[in-house]
Design a protein around this motif. Structure first.
Motif, PDB file in Angstrom:
ATOM      1  N   GLN A   1       0.826  -1.130   0.023  1.00 44.75           N
ATOM      2  CA  GLN A   1       0.002   0.004   0.011  1.00 44.75           C
ATOM      3  C   GLN A   1       0.860   1.335  -0.094  1.00 44.75           C
ATOM      4  O   GLN A   1       2.111   1.302   0.053  1.00 44.75           O
ATOM      5  CB  GLN A   1      -0.867  -0.012   1.148  1.00 44.75           C
ATOM      6  CG  GLN A   1      -0.291  -0.228   2.625  1.00 44.75           C
ATOM      7  CD  GLN A   1      -0.871   0.012   3.806  1.00 44.75           C
ATOM      8  OE1 GLN A   1      -2.053   0.513   3.686  1.00 44.75           O
ATOM      9  NE2 GLN A   1      -0.391  -0.510   4.798  1.00 44.75           N
ATOM     10  N   ARG A   2       0.423   2.400  -0.150  1.00 43.14           N
ATOM     11  CA  ARG A   2       0.810   3.611  -0.241  1.00 43.14           C
ATOM     12  C   ARG A   2       2.071   3.464  -1.314  1.00 43.14           C
ATOM     13  O   ARG A   2       3.312   4.235  -0.924  1.00 43.14           O
ATOM     14  CB  ARG A   2       1.671   3.746   1.325  1.00 43.14           C
ATOM     15  CG  ARG A   2       0.714   3.800   2.272  1.00 43.14           C
ATOM     16  CD  ARG A   2       1.520   3.563   3.907  1.00 43.14           C
ATOM     17  NE  ARG A   2       0.298   3.879   4.834  1.00 43.14           N
ATOM     18  CZ  ARG A   2       0.455   5.057   5.512  1.00 43.14           C
ATOM     19  NH1 ARG A   2       1.559   5.934   5.330  1.00 43.14           N
ATOM     20  NH2 ARG A   2      -0.458   5.145   6.524  1.00 43.14           N
ATOM     21  N   ILE A   3       2.086   3.024  -2.434  1.00 39.18           N
ATOM     22  CA  ILE A   3       2.932   2.795  -3.382  1.00 39.18           C
ATOM     23  C   ILE A   3       2.557   3.964  -4.615  1.00 39.18           C
ATOM     24  O   ILE A   3       2.919   3.714  -5.632  1.00 39.18           O
ATOM     25  CB  ILE A   3       3.289   1.371  -4.078  1.00 39.18           C
ATOM     26  CG1 ILE A   3       1.623   1.131  -4.288  1.00 39.18           C
ATOM     27  CG2 ILE A   3       3.593   0.562  -2.830  1.00 39.18           C
ATOM     28  CD1 ILE A   3       1.871  -0.377  -5.226  1.00 39.18           C
ATOM     29  N   GLU A   4       1.817   5.048  -4.225  1.00 41.64           N
ATOM     30  CA  GLU A   4       1.457   5.761  -5.499  1.00 41.64           C
ATOM     31  C   GLU A   4       2.439   6.450  -5.998  1.00 41.64           C
ATOM     32  O   GLU A   4       2.582   6.926  -6.957  1.00 41.64           O
ATOM     33  CB  GLU A   4       0.246   6.795  -4.827  1.00 41.64           C
ATOM     34  CG  GLU A   4       0.638   7.801  -3.985  1.00 41.64           C
ATOM     35  CD  GLU A   4       0.534   7.308  -2.415  1.00 41.64           C
ATOM     36  OE1 GLU A   4       0.044   6.157  -2.105  1.00 41.64           O
ATOM     37  OE2 GLU A   4       0.910   8.193  -1.619  1.00 41.64           O
ATOM     38  N   VAL A   5       3.441   6.775  -5.255  1.00 44.69           N
ATOM     39  CA  VAL A   5       4.798   7.353  -5.920  1.00 44.69           C
ATOM     40  C   VAL A   5       5.414   6.408  -6.819  1.00 44.69           C
ATOM     41  O   VAL A   5       5.926   6.937  -7.980  1.00 44.69           O
ATOM     42  CB  VAL A   5       5.877   7.655  -4.795  1.00 44.69           C
ATOM     43  CG1 VAL A   5       6.931   8.582  -5.185  1.00 44.69           C
ATOM     44  CG2 VAL A   5       5.279   8.408  -3.518  1.00 44.69           C
ATOM     45  N   ILE A   6       5.314   5.333  -6.706  1.00 43.37           N
ATOM     46  CA  ILE A   6       6.010   4.215  -7.582  1.00 43.37           C
ATOM     47  C   ILE A   6       5.012   4.390  -8.922  1.00 43.37           C
ATOM     48  O   ILE A   6       5.431   4.357 -10.099  1.00 43.37           O
ATOM     49  CB  ILE A   6       6.003   2.931  -6.944  1.00 43.37           C
ATOM     50  CG1 ILE A   6       6.565   2.655  -5.920  1.00 43.37           C
ATOM     51  CG2 ILE A   6       6.350   1.917  -7.998  1.00 43.37           C
ATOM     52  CD1 ILE A   6       7.912   1.885  -5.788  1.00 43.37           C
TER      53      ILE A   6
END
Lengths: 382, 505, 400
Positions: free
Chosen positions: A268-273
C-alpha cells in the motif's frame, strides 16, 4: 538530417505513450468536469472519433511520403509563406506542447511529491534526460520507448487490478441522465488532448521503415486506439471509485486512484511508484514534440544537424513553462481554450495544406499553372 | 613490412652469426650452438634457440642427433643444405624455411629453434616450442554448478584446441594475426563460416588491423581498442574463460578473439542480456534456468537501486512506509549523526574497500579480514551509533546481490551506477532515481556492439529471440532458430520433429 | 576530450545542488503525528495532535521507561492551518501528517460550527492521506480523548484505529468513515453524513496519567458508542445503539453482529448474524417515491434460554419470526429517528436520483420534506443456519 529509421512496431509503441502523455494524469478530472458521470461514455465515443482523426493523419502522410510537415508546407506554400506557417507550427505549437508537458510535470511534482523543491530544478533534471534523448536520435528514442512500454503497461494493469474491488457501479448511475450535451462537451476536450496533439508525429512518421505493402495506418490506429482505451479505463475507474464529484474536483484523479491501491499491510502507499507511469508517458510526449521542434527548425533553417538546436531550445524550455500561466488555476483556465489551439494546428493546418495541394493539382491539370492563384487560398488561422 | 625491406641472410655462417650475436647483445638466454653436421663433420652449422622457450630435449634428440649422424656427401654451397635437412634429416613436424633476419629473430624469440648452415642463404625454423605452461584448469572466476570444469589457459594453441574439441567442423575458421610491435602478441580470430554475419567479421578484422601499439599483454588491451563507445561504464565486448561459452557463442554467430598469454577470450558482438545469462541456465532444466534468470534480474535491480531507494524513501517519501516500519526505522536511526545519504555512502565505501582488500589479501589472512570487516566493524559501527542497523542490512543486501551477476564486467558498472543513483536520490528522492534510470536506459540504447544495438532483443524488440532472454529460457527443443539479433542467414538450429520417446506418436 | 571535460563540469555543477535537498527530511527529524483532534474553543479552533516518540514505541518489550510513547501538543488558531502553524513552535521537529490514523472531532465543534472547515483542510493537505478514520468525541472534547493512555497497544491512535476496524465488522452499531466517503456524503444531496462517536468511560483526568495503564482495569477507557447524525456538515443528534444498528442494516453495511430476541420474562435467545444483505429499491406510486427494503439475514443461534427444542422446525420458525419482527421494528424506529432529525442519512435521496434522475432534479430542493413523509416498506427474511454444537440447552435437561 535524421539517418535513423524506426519500425512500425516502434511507431505504435511511441504512439501509445504519446496518447497517454499528460492526459492520463489530468484528463479524468477535466473530462469529468464537463461530462460528469458520463465521462466514460464520452471517452468511448472520443476513441471512435479519434481513430478517424488518426486515420486522417495517416492518409495525409501517405500523400506526402518521406516528408515532414515542414517539408510539406515549404513545398506547397513556397519558402516564405510555408516557412512562416512551419515556424508557427514549430514554435507556436510543438514547443509550447513540450513546455506544457514540463509545466504539468512541475505542477504535479510540486503538489504531490516534492513540494519545497524549486520547480526549475525539476525542469532541469527532466530537460537533461530530454536533451540526451533528442541528441541520441530517433532510433534511440524509439528503442527506449520499447524498453519502457512493458513497465508502463504493467504498472497500469496493477493499478487497475487493485482498484477493481473498490469500484462501485452506482457512482455512474444513472447513465446519461443529463442527456447528450455534457458528453459532447467532454469529447471536445478529450479529443483535443488525446488525439490532436499526436500531430507531432508528422515530424516522426517520415522516418518509419515500412515493410513492403504495409502502411502507417495500422500502427498509428493500433497505438492511439490502445492509448485511448487505457484512458477510458482510467476514467471509468476514477468515476466508479470516487464518484464524479471527487473526480471532478481533484486536479490529479489518477494519482488519487493510485493512493487507493491496497493489498494487506505490505502493498500500500505505493502511489509514488505508480507515478513513474506518467513520468514516463510525460517524458515521451515531451521528447517527441521537442524532437519535432528541433528537427523541423533545422529543416526550416537548412542546418546540417538538428542537434545544434537542442541546447538553446532546452534553455527556452527551461523558462517557458512558467510563462505559460501564473498558477495551477491559470493552467486549468487555459485548459478550456487550449483545445481550440489543438484544433487549429492538428486539423486546420493539414486540411488547408491538403486543399492547397488539391487546388494546385487541378490547376496543373488545366495547364494554367500560375501558382499565385493557389496562394491566397490558404488563409492560415494562426 | 614487405620482404624487400628485410635484411636477407648471408652465405657465410660466420657472418650471419656475427650479425645475430650483435643483435642479441648480452642476452644470456639465447643460446647459439655451433657444430659440425654430418657423420664426419663436413658442414659447419649452428642452431639458435631461447632457453626456457624451446624444448632442449627435443632439440637434442630430434635435431642435433640426426644432423650429426647424417650423411652429408655433397660439399658446401653445392646443394641447398637447408631444404635437404628439412626433407630428410630433421624429425620435427612443423618446419619452415626463412631467408631474412627479421623472421629469424622472431622464430627463436617465439620458442622455435633456428638452424643455419654454412653456404646456405636459407635457414630453418623448427617448431620446438616447449616452455612450462599451466595445465588446463578449472575456471577461477566464472564457476558453474553443472557444466564443464575446463577453462582456457594462457597458451593460444591450447585454447584453440579446446575450441576444436567442442566444434568438430571444418566451418570453424581460425585466422591468425600478430599485434604489438615489441610483444609480437599472437591472436586468433575464430568464427563459424556460413553462420557469422559478414559485416561483423569484416568489422572485427578492420578494427584489429588499425591497432598499432608497442605492447599488448591481455585481451583487455584489445577490448579497449575495438569497443565502439569509449565513454561508457558498460562492457560492449564480452569476455570469458570458459571454452563452452565461447563455443556456444561461435555457433550463435559471434566472433571470438583469442589473445595469446591470457585465458580471457573476447566474444563479439556482446549484448546486454549476455552478461546476465550464466552457462548453467542452458545445462539445467529450462524452468529452473528461467527462475534463476528472473532471480538474477531482481538481483541486478537490488544491487543497483537498494541504497538509493532506501535513501529516497526514508528521507523523501516517508508516507510509503507502513506506520510500524516507519517507527522502527526512525527509532533505529535516532542518535545517528549523519543524514541517511552520508550514512549509506560511508557504508558502501567501507564495503568496497573491504572487497578490494580481500582481493589483494593473501588467502590465509583474507578470511580473518572478512570477519573483522563484516562482523566486528559492522557491529561496532552500529553500537557506536555511527550507522543504523537498517543501513547495514541494505548494504549487505547490495553486496550479496552484486555477486549474483555472473559476469564481473557488468557488476562493475552496476556498482558505479549505484553511487550516482544514491546521489540523485539524496537530492530528489524517487524523482531523482527515475531521472537516473531513464538516463541509463537512454545511454544503453545509444550503445552498439559491432553494429548490433546493445539492448537487442528488447530494443528493438524481437519476438523470436524472447525464447532466450533475460528472464526466460525456453526448453532447448523449442529453440529452432539461432538468435535473430545476431545473424540473418542460416538460422536453422534444429529441424522438427522434436525428439520423442518411440512408440508415442 | 572537451566533451569529457564538459561532462565532468556538468557533474560537478550537479553536485552543487546537493546541499539543496529541499524536501529531504531525515526520519528521526520528523514529528510523526498519529492522531489529530479538533475542538471549538471560543471563536477559535483548538487543534490537538499526538506525536509519536519512536524510541518509546520501538521498545518492544514494553518495559516502562517513564515517558509516554506519544506526546500531545495543542494550539489554537483562527483556521486549522493557523493552529497547525502554531503547533510547530511546540513540536520538536516539522509535523509529519502522512501517518495520521485517526481524526477526532469534538462534539461542540461539530454541533456549532460544522466539520466543513476541518475537512477542507484535511482533504487539501498534501501530506494527509485518505486511509484514516474520522470519529466524533461524544460528550467530551477531542483534546480529552487524545490525552488518554491506552494499554496493550500503546499508541492511542493505532488502538482506536484497529478497534474501530474490527468493531465495525463484528458489532453493528459502529461504522468506520474514511475521508473519501465522508466528502462524498457531504457534497451529495441525497445522503447525509453519520460519524461514529467515541466516549471516555471513567475519569478523564486520571486517564491522562501513566497510572491509567498500570492497573489491570483502566481508570479511564476509550470506547465507541453509537452514531452521530449530521445535517449538512453540522451534528444534529445521536442515534442510540439500536438505531445505529438499524442504520447499518439499511445501508447494507452489517458484516457480522450479535442480536437477541426475548421470548419470555428473562428468557432470551441470542444470535450471531453471519451474513446480512439489504436490497433497497425505489418504486413510484402515484408519482411519489416509495422505498422498499429487503433485508436477508443468516444467523446462528448462539445462546438460548427460551426452553425451545431446536430440533423442531417450528421452534426455529418461531425464533425467526420473533427476530424478523424485531429487525423490522428497529429499522422503522431508525427511519423515524432520521426523519425527526430532518436528515436523510440513509441515502434514500441517492436511490431516488439513480432511479429517476428527472424527478430528483425537480424535487431536489424539497427532498427533506419528502423524506420526512416517506414510509418505507420493510421486509426481513431471517434464516437460521446452525444452532451451535447443541440442539438442546442443558438447562432444559436440568429442569426436566
Amino acid at each position: 538530417m535524421e539517418r535513423g529509421r524506426i519500425s512500425a512496431q516502434q511507431l505504435m509503441i511511441m504512439m501509445v505513450l504519446f496518447v497517454l502523455g499528460d492526459t492520463i494524469l489530468v484528463l479524468p478530472g477535466s473530462t469529468a468536469m464537463l461530462a460528469g458521470k458520463d465521462a466514460w461514455i464520452s471517452g468511448l465515443l472520443t476513441v471512435a472519433a479519434g481513430l478517424g482523426l488518426i486515420w486522417f493523419y495517416a492518409a495525409f502522410q501517405k500523400r506526402f511520403p518521406a516528408m515532414t510537415l515542414v517539408d510539406v508546407s515549404v513545398n506547397l506554400l513556397g519558402r516564405w509563406l510555408g516557412g512562416a506557417v512551419s515556424f508557427f507550427f514549430l514554435f507556436g505549437y510543438l514547443l509550447l506542447l513540450a513546455a506544457s508537458m514540463l509545466r504539468v510535470l512541475g505542477d504535479f511534482m510540486t503538489t504531490h511529491v516534492l513540494p519545497n523543491t524549486p520547480v526549475q530544478f525539476i525542469y532541469l533534471l527532466f530537460l537533461v534526460i530530454s536533451v540526451k534523448a533528442v541528441r541520441s536520435g530517433l532510433e534511440t528514442i524509439a528503442r527506449t520507448a520499447e524498453i519502457v512500454f512493458p513497465w508502463v503497461v504493467m504498472l497500469i494493469t496493477l493499478l487497475i487490478m487493485f482498484v477493481v474491488p473498490q469500484s462501485r457501479l452506482y457512482h455512474i448511475e444513472p447513465v446519461m441522465a443529463e442527456g447528450i450535451k455534457p458528453i459532447l462537451a467532454g469529447m471536445y476536450i478529450f479529443l483535443a488532448y488525446a488525439f490532436m496533439e499526436p500531430v507531432a508525429f508528422y515530424m516522426v512518421m517520415p522516418f518509419v521503415r515500412l515493410r513492403q505493402g504495409k502502411g502507417l495506418r495500422k500502427p498509428l490506429l493500433l497505438g492511439s486506439g490502445m492509448g485511448g482505451l487505457i484512458l477510458v479505463v482510467i476514467i471509468f475507474f476514477c468515476l466508479t471509485v470516487f464518484g464524479p464529484v471527487i473526480t471532478r474536483e481533484s486536479i490529479y484523479p489518477s494519482y488519487l486512484l493510485a493512493k487507493k491501491i491496497e493489498l494487506g499491510e505490505f502493498l500500500q502507499r505505493i502511489e509514488v511508484i505508480m507515478a513513474i507511469t506518467w513520468l514516463f508517458t510525460l517524458f515521451f510526449k515531451l521528447i517527441i514534440s521537442f524532437y519535432g521542434t528541433c528537427l523541423g527548425a533545422a529543416q526550416l533553417f537548412k542546418l546540417k544537424d538538428y542537434r545544434l538546436l537542442t541546447l538553446p531550445l532546452a534553455m527556452i524550455l527551461m523558462v517557458l513553462p512558467d510563462l505559460l500561466a501564473p498558477s495551477v488555476i491559470g493552467i486549468s483556465e487555459i485548459g478550456q481554450v487550449y483545445p481550440l489551439f489543438d484544433w487549429t494546428f492538428s486539423v486546420g493546418l493539414p486540411l488547408c495544406l491538403l486543399l492547397v495541394q488539391l487546388v494546385r493539382q487541378k490547376m496543373k491539370r488545366s495547364r494554367s499553372s500560375e501558382e499565385q492563384g493557389a496562394l491566397p487560398q490558404k488563409g492560415e488561422p494562426r | 613490412m614487405t620482404t624487400q625491406q628485410r635484411a636477407p641472410l648471408d652465405h657465410s655462417l660466420h657472418r650471419n652469426l656475427t650479425v645475430i650475436r650483435k643483435a642479441i647483445g648480452t642476452s644470456g638466454d639465447i643460446i647459439i650452438r655451433e657444430f659440425q653436421a654430418g657423420r664426419s663433420g663436413e658442414v659447419p652449422a649452428a642452431i639458435i634457440y631461447a632457453d626456457g622457450l624451446a624444448d632442449a630435449n627435443a632439440i637434442q634428440s630430434m635435431v642435433l642427433r640426426p644432423l650429426m649422424l647424417a650423411d652429408m656427401p655433397l660439399g658446401i654451397g653445392q646443394i641447398p643444405l637447408a631444404s635437404r635437412a628439412k626433407e630428410h634429416i630433421v624429425y620435427i613436424g612443423d618446419v619452415e624455411e626463412i631467408t631474412d633476419l627479421e623472421s629469424l629473430y622472431k622464430a627463436f624469440l617465439t620458442g622455435n629453434s633456428v638452424l643455419l648452415f654454412e653456404g646456405d642463404q636459407t635457414a630453418l625454423s623448427l617448431d620446438t616450442k616447449g616452455w612450462k605452461e599451466r595445465s588446463v584448469d578449472e575456471p577461477s572466476t566464472q564457476n558453474v554448478i553443472r557444466g564443464p570444469k575446463e577453462a582456457f589457459t594462457e597458451t593460444l594453441k591450447t585454447n584453440i584446441g579446446l575450441l576444436r574439441r567442442r566444434i568438430k567442423s571444418t566451418t570453424m575458421q581460425v585466422e591468425y594475426k600478430t599485434v604489438g610491435r615489441l610483444t609480437q602478441t599472437d591472436l586468433a580470430i575464430v568464427y563459424m563460416d556460413g553462420i557469422v554475419a559478414d559485416e561483423v567479421l569484416n568489422e572485427v578484422r578492420h578494427r584489429l588491423s588499425l591497432i598499432d601499439i608497442d605492447a599488448i599483454f591481455e585481451s583487455g588491451n584489445i577490448e579497449e581498442f575495438i569497443q565502439e563507445e569509449q565513454l561508457t561504464y558498460f562492457p560492449t565486448v564480452f569476455n570469458t574463460e570458459r571454452p563452452d561459452v565461447v563455443a556456444a557463442g561461435l555457433v550463435e554467430g559471434r566472433v571470438a578473439i583469442i589473445v595469446d598469454g591470457t585465458p580471457f577470450v573476447l566474444l563479439v558482438p556482446a549484448l546486454f542480456i549476455q552478461f546476465l545469462q550464466s552457462p548453467d541456465d542452458y545445462y539445467q532444466r529450462a524452468d529452473i534456468g528461467s527462475i534463476l534468470r528472473t532471480l538474477r534480474l531482481v538481483a541486478l535491480f537490488i544491487a543497483m537501486l537498494a541504497p538509493a531507494a532506501f535513501i529516497a524513501i526514508t528521507s523523501f517519501h516517508q508516507e510509503m512506509l507502513p506506520s510500524s516500519l516507519l517507527i522502527s526505522i526512525a527509532a533505529s536511526r535516532s542518535g545517528v549523526p549523519f543524514p541517511v545519504f552520508v550514512e549509506a555512502l560511508i557504508m558502501e565505501i567501507t564495503f568496497e574497500l573491504l572487497r578490494e582488500a580481500g582481493l589483494r589479501m593473501p588467502k590465509a589472512i583474507g578470511q580473518a579480514i572478512s570477519i573483522v570487516g563484516a562482523l566486528v566493524l559492522g557491529e561496532a559501527a552500529v553500537q557506536a551509533g555511527l550507522v543504523s542497523p537498517g543501513m547495514v542490512i541494505i548494504v549487505s543486501l547490495t553486496a550479496i546481490t552484486t555477486f549474483v551477476i555472473p559476469y564481473s564486467s557488468l557488476a562493475v558498472p552496476i556498482r558505479l551506477l549505484r553511487f550516482s543513483l544514491m546521489g540523485l536520490a539524496a537530492m530528489f528522492g524517487l524523482y531523482g532515481i527515475f531521472v537516473g534510470l531513464t538516463y541509463v536506459i537512454l545511454h544503453l540504447n545509444t550503445l552498439r556492439s559491432f553494429g548490433v544495438p546493445y539492448l537487442k532483443p528488447y530494443a528493438p524488440f524481437i519476438m523470436a529471440d524472447q525464447k532466450d532472454g533475460v528472464w526466460f529460457r525456453a526448453p532447448i527443443w523449442k529453440m529452432l532458430k539461432r538468435p535473430l539479433s545476431l545473424v540473418n542467414r542460416n538460422q536453422t538450429r534444429q529441424r522438427p520433429p522434436v525428439p520423442k520417446p518411440s512408440g508415442k506418436e | 576530450m572537451t566533451r569529457l571535460a564538459c561532462r565532468l563540469l556538468f557533474a560537478a555543477a550537479m553536485l552543487l545542488l546537493l546541499p539543496g535537498c529541499w524536501d529531504r527530511h531525515e526520519l528521526n527529524d520528523l514529528s510523526i503525528v498519529s492522531t489529530m483532534g479538533f475542538d471549538k474553543k471560543g471563536d477559535k479552533i483548538l487543534v490537538t495532535i499526538q506525536v509519536l516518540d519512536p524510541n518509546e514505541v520501538a521498545r518492544a518489550t514494553g518495559t516502562a521507561s517513564g515517558s509516554a510513547p506519544v506526546v500531545a501538543y495543542e494550539a489554537e488558531g483562527v483556521t486549522v492551518d493557523d493552529a497547525i502553524g502554531r503547533l510547530s513552535v511546540k513540536a520538536p521537529y516539522p509535523l509529519y501528517l502522512s501517518h495520521v490514523r485517526m481524526v477526532v472531532v469534538g462534539e461542540k465543534l461539530a454541533r456549532e460550527d460544522g466539520i466543513g472547515k476541518v475537512m477542507d483542510f484535511i482533504s487539501r493537505d498534501r501530506q494527509m492521506r485518505t486511509d484514516f478514520y474520522i470519529i466524533l468525541a461524544r460528550k467530551t472534547t477531542a483534546n480529552n480523548v487524545l490525552s488518554i493512555f491506552t494499554a496493550i497497544n500503546k499508541i492511542p491512535g493505532n488502538k482506536m484505529f484497529s478497534a474501530l476496524e474490527t468493531s465495525s465488522k463484528e458489532w453493528a452499531p459502529v461504522t468506520g468513515m474514511h475521508l473519501v466517503q465522508l466528502i462524498d456524503d457531504l457534497v451529495t444531496g441525497g445522503k447525509q453524513l453519520v460519524l461514529t462517536g467515541i466516549r471516555i468511560d471513567g475519569d478523564p483526568d486520571k486517564g491522562a496519567t501513566q497510572q491509567n495503564i498500570e492497573n489491570i482495569s483502566d481508570l479511564a477507557r476509550l470506547s465507541y458508542t453509537s452514531l452521530g447524525v449530521f445535517r449538512g456538515d453540522k451534528l444534529v443528534g445521536w442515534l442510540n445503539e439500536n438505531e445505529s444498528k438499524g442504520y447499518k442494516y439499511i445501508r447494507n453495511e452489517v458484516v457480522r453482529t450479535v442480536g437477541f430476541v426475548q421470548c419470555g420474562p428473562k428468557q432470551y435467545t441470542s444470535f450471531r448474524i453471519i451474513r446480512a444483505d439489504t436490497k433497497s429499491k425505489v418504486k413510484f406510486v402515484k408519482d411519489k417515491p416509495e422505498i422498499h427494503l429487503n433485508v436477508r439475514i443468516e444467523a446462528d443461534v448462539n445462546e438460548q434460554t427460551c426452553g425451545l427444542d431446536l430440533n423442531k422446525e417450528e421452534s426455529l420458525v418461531k425464533l425467526s419470526e420473533l427476530a424478523s419482527y424485531k429487525v423490522v421494528m428497529i429499522v422503522k424506529d431508525t427511519i423515524k429517528r432520521g426523519q425527526q432529525f430532518h436528515s436523510d442519512i440513509f441515502g434514500f435521496g441517492e436511490l431516488v436520483e439513480r432511479k429517476a434522475p428527472r424527478y430528483w432534479k425537480q424535487h431536489r430542493e424539497e427532498w427533506t420534506d419528502l423524506f420526512e413523509q416517506l414510509e418505507p416498506v420493510i421486509h426481513v427474511d431471517w434464516n437460521i443456519r446452525r444452532v451451535g454444537t447443541k440442539s438442546r440447552s442443558f438447562l432444559q435437561e436440568q429442569e426436566e
